[in-house]
Design an enzyme around this catalytic site. Structure first.
Site, PDB file in Angstrom:
ATOM      1  N   SER A 257      39.125  32.682  31.432  1.00  0.00           N
ATOM      2  CA  SER A 257      38.063  32.800  32.419  1.00  0.00           C
ATOM      3  C   SER A 257      36.768  32.279  31.813  1.00  0.00           C
ATOM      4  O   SER A 257      36.716  31.922  30.636  1.00  0.00           O
ATOM      5  CB  SER A 257      37.897  34.259  32.843  1.00  0.00           C
ATOM      6  OG  SER A 257      37.382  34.993  31.750  1.00  0.00           O
ATOM      7  N   LYS A 258      35.746  32.272  32.631  1.00  0.00           N
ATOM      8  CA  LYS A 258      34.433  31.727  32.230  1.00  0.00           C
ATOM      9  C   LYS A 258      33.931  32.274  30.904  1.00  0.00           C
ATOM     10  O   LYS A 258      33.243  31.583  30.170  1.00  0.00           O
ATOM     11  CB  LYS A 258      33.401  32.029  33.329  1.00  0.00           C
ATOM     12  CG  LYS A 258      33.499  31.093  34.508  1.00  0.00           C
ATOM     13  CD  LYS A 258      32.318  30.111  34.518  1.00  0.00           C
ATOM     14  CE  LYS A 258      32.596  28.898  35.387  1.00  0.00           C
ATOM     15  NZ  LYS A 258      32.379  29.174  36.807  1.00  0.00           N
ATOM     16  N   ARG A 259      34.261  33.545  30.604  1.00  0.00           N
ATOM     17  CA  ARG A 259      33.677  34.099  29.376  1.00  0.00           C
ATOM     18  C   ARG A 259      34.267  33.477  28.108  1.00  0.00           C
ATOM     19  O   ARG A 259      33.744  33.658  27.020  1.00  0.00           O
ATOM     20  CB  ARG A 259      33.785  35.625  29.355  1.00  0.00           C
ATOM     21  CG  ARG A 259      35.162  36.140  29.126  1.00  0.00           C
ATOM     22  CD  ARG A 259      35.214  37.625  29.439  1.00  0.00           C
ATOM     23  NE  ARG A 259      36.580  38.041  29.528  1.00  0.00           N
ATOM     24  CZ  ARG A 259      37.252  38.542  28.515  1.00  0.00           C
ATOM     25  NH1 ARG A 259      36.664  38.721  27.361  1.00  0.00           N
ATOM     26  NH2 ARG A 259      38.510  38.890  28.659  1.00  0.00           N
TER      27      ARG A 259
END
Ligand code: GLU
Length: 483
Positions: A257-259
Site C-alpha cells: 500500500s501507499k505507506r
C-alpha cells in the site's frame, strides 16, 4: 486452439502495480503462444467509476508497451469492448437461467436486506427468502410492478471443484456459496455475472486475475455449466506485499500500500523509474524464469515467460531491487538512448552539448535513476563559499597549505591549455611530477576549487570540462584567494 486472454480493468482511478502485473501476465500468456490479448473496460459499477480513469488505462498500457490486439479504441470482431455498451446482452442470459430454474427473481426490499445483514452473523449471505416463491406469488409481484433482482440458485449440497494452474485443485462446499445477484434492479449486470458472459462471448481461453477471485470462481463455473459453456483455464496470482518496519524495529510484511512507497505505475515513472524497468521488475513479482536471469526486455519476457514459473507464494515488492533493475536497464542503453532520457536534466543543469558523450560515460554506471542527474550536476550552476575543510583529504595527502600551493602553480598551467580532457590530465600529472608530489596532491584541490563540492562525477579534468575553461579558472582563482 489459439489462446485469447483479456485484461479487464475497472476505471476506478490510477493503475496499481497489482493491476499492471495482471495485465502483463495476461499479455505474456497470450504473446508467448502467439495468441490474442484483449482489453475490456469494466465500467458497469457506476459508484466506483472515476471520470478520466479510462484514459489513464490507455496511457499506462501504451507507456508499458502492452499493446492490445482488440479493444474499445481499435475494435475487433467481439466488440463492443466496454461493458456499459454491452448492457442489453446480459439480461436475456439471466432470464434463460430463470426459465431453466437455475436463477430466480428476488423481490426483497433494500430495508429487508439491510436488516438481514445487521442481524446475521458475519459471512452469511442472503437467506434465500425468494428462492422458493410460488409462480402465483411471483406473478402477483410482477403485476404490481415490484422491482426485483435476479439471483443465481446455488446447489445446497455437495461441492464444486476446479483446477487452477497456480493454486492447483480447489474445492468449495456449495453450502458456502451465496445466491449472488446476477442482474440488479436497474437491469445492470453485476461484475460476477458480466465477467462470465463477456469472457465466454469474447472467446477468452485463459483468465488471469488476483487470488482474491479464487473463492468466486466456483460460482462462475456453475454459471458456465448452467449455460453448457466451456470453462476457461484459470491462473490466479498471489498477492503483492510490501515491507516495512514497526515501532520496535521489526520487519513487517503486509499487503502493498501507499505507506510502503508509490504503488501507481505513473507515480513510479514520475519518480524516475523507466517503464521497461518497472515491467521487468513486475514480471518477477510472482514469476521466475527457468534460469537465474533477472534482466529482460519485453520481447525477451515474451520469449521466456512460462505459466509454470508462476508461484503461489506472495511476492514482496522491493524498491531497492526495482532501483537495481532500473540501473541495469540504464547501463544497457546506447549513448543516444541515454541522452534522450538525460536531456531534460542536462538542460536544467546547464550542460553544454559538447559534454554529452563525456557525461554518458561518467553517469551511465553511476545512476540508478535519471532524476539523480540533477543532484550530481548541481555544481555546474551552484557555486558559493563552500567549507574550506573540503581541501583537506588524508588519502590524497591534501591539506589547506598544500592546496594553496598547488592552486597557485596550477592556475598559470591551466591558463595556457587547450581545453581538452587528455591535455588537462597530462598537464596536472606533469605539474605533480615537477613538484615531486603525488598526482592527487594537485588534482584534489583543483577539483574541489572548481566544483565546490566533495563528490562529483569524474575527476578534476572532467569537472573542468563540464564547467568550461573560463568558469573553471574563475572559480579556482576565487578559491585560491579564499585560501
Ligand atoms: N474489473 C475487475 C477488476 O478490475 C476485473 C477482474 C477480472 O480480471 O476478472 O478487478
Amino acid at each position: 486452439m489459439k489462446i485469447r486472454t483479456r485484461f479487464a480493468p475497472s476505471p476506478t482511478g490510477f493503475m496499481h502495480v497489482g493491476n499492471l502485473r495482471t495485465a502483463l501476465y495476461e499479455y505474456l500468456t497470450a504473446k508467448h503462444e502467439g495468441g490474442t490479448f484483449v482489453l475490456r473496460i469494466e465500467d458497469t459499477d457506476r459508484e466506483r467509476y472515476v471520470e478520466g480513469a479510462t484514459q489513464v488505462i490507455y496511457d499506462t498500457m501504451k507507456l508499458a508497451g502492452l499493446e492490445h490486439d482488440e479493444g474499445p479504441d481499435i475494435g475487433g470482431e467481439f466488440g463492443p469492448y466496454v461493458q456499459s455498451e454491452r448492457l442489453s446482452m446480459y439480461k436475456p442470459y439471466a432470464e434463460q437461467l430463470v426459465e431453466q430454474g437455475k436463477a430466480y427473481r428476488c423481490f426483497c426490499t433494500k430495508e429487508r436486506l439491510e436488516a438481514l445483514k445487521e442481524n446475521a452473523p458475519e459471512g452469511t449471505g442472503y437467506d434465500r427468502h425468494c428462492r422458493d416463491l410460488s409462480p402465483e406469488e411471483i406473478q402477483k409481484n410482477l403485476d404490481a410492478g415490484m422491482p426485483y433482482v435476479i439471483r443465481q440458485k446455488m446447489p445446497l449440497t455437495g461441492s464444486t471443484s476446479y483446477h487452477d494452474l497456480v493454486y492447483g485443485d480447489i474445492t468449495f462446499p456449495n453450502e458456502d456459496l451465496d445466491d449472488q445477484v446476477l442482474i440488479k434492479t436497474d437491469g445492470f449486470p453485476t461484475y460476477n455475472f458480466a465477467n462470465v458472459i463477456d469472457d465466454h462471448t469474447m472467446g477468452i481461453t485463459h483468465v488471469v486475475r488476483g487470488s482474491e477471485y479464487l473463492s468466486s470462481t466456483p460460482k462462475y463455473n456453475l454459471l458456465y455449466e448452467a449455460f453448457g459453456w466451456e470453462i476457461p483455464t484459470y491462473i490466479h496470482l498471489p498477492l503483492i506485499m510490501g515491507k516495512s518496519v514497526d515501532e520496535e524495529g521489526n520487519e513487517v510484511i503486509s499487503k502493498l500500500s501507499k505507506r510502503h512507497g508509490s504503488t501507481g505505475f505513473m507515480d513510479l515513472v514520475n519518480e524516475g523509474y523507466l517503464p521497461e524497468a518497472i515491467i521487468n521488475y513486475i514480471a518477477l513479482l510472482g514469476w521466475a524464469p527457468k534460469d537465474t536471469r533477472e534482466i529482460f526486455s519485453l520481447p525477451e519476457l515474451i520469449e521466456a515467460f512460462d505459466i509454470n514459473g508462476i508461484s503461489k507464494s506472495p511476492a514482496v515488492f522491493d524498491y531497492d531491487k526495482l532501483s537495481w533493475v532500473n540501473q541495469e536497464h540504464i547501463k544497457a542503453m546506447s549513448d543516444e538512448e541515454f541522452l534522450e532520457h538525460a536531456k531534460p536534466f542536462y538542460d536544467e543543469a546547464g550542460v553544454d552539448p559538447s559534454c554529452y558523450a563525456l557525461l554518458a560515460e561518467l553517469l551511465k554506471p553511476r545512476i540508478a535513476k535519471f532524476t539523480e542527474i540533477t543532484e550530481k550536476l548541481s555544481f555546474i550552476k551552484e557555486y558559493g563559499d563552500f567549507e574550506l575543510g573540503l581541501f583537506e583529504h588524508k588519502k590524497s595527502k591534501s591539506t589547506l597549505e598544500s592546496s594553496k600551493q598547488m592552486l597557485e602553480k596550477a592556475i598559470p598551467v591551466l591558463e595556457d591549455l587547450d581545453w581538452d580532457r587528455d591535455a588537462i590530465t597530462e598537464a596536472m600529472k606533469t605539474l605533480a611530477e615537477s613538484l615531486e608530489v603525488k598526482n592527487s596532491v594537485v588534482m584534489w584541490p583543483v577539483r574541489i576549487a572548481a566544483a565546490g563540492v566533495a563528490v562529483t562525477p569524474g575527476g578534476c579534468a572532467e569537472v573542468m570540462l563540464l564547467l568550461g575553461k573560463e568558469e573553471s579558472l574563475k572559480r579556482i582563482k576565487y578559491a585560491y584567494s579564499r585560501l
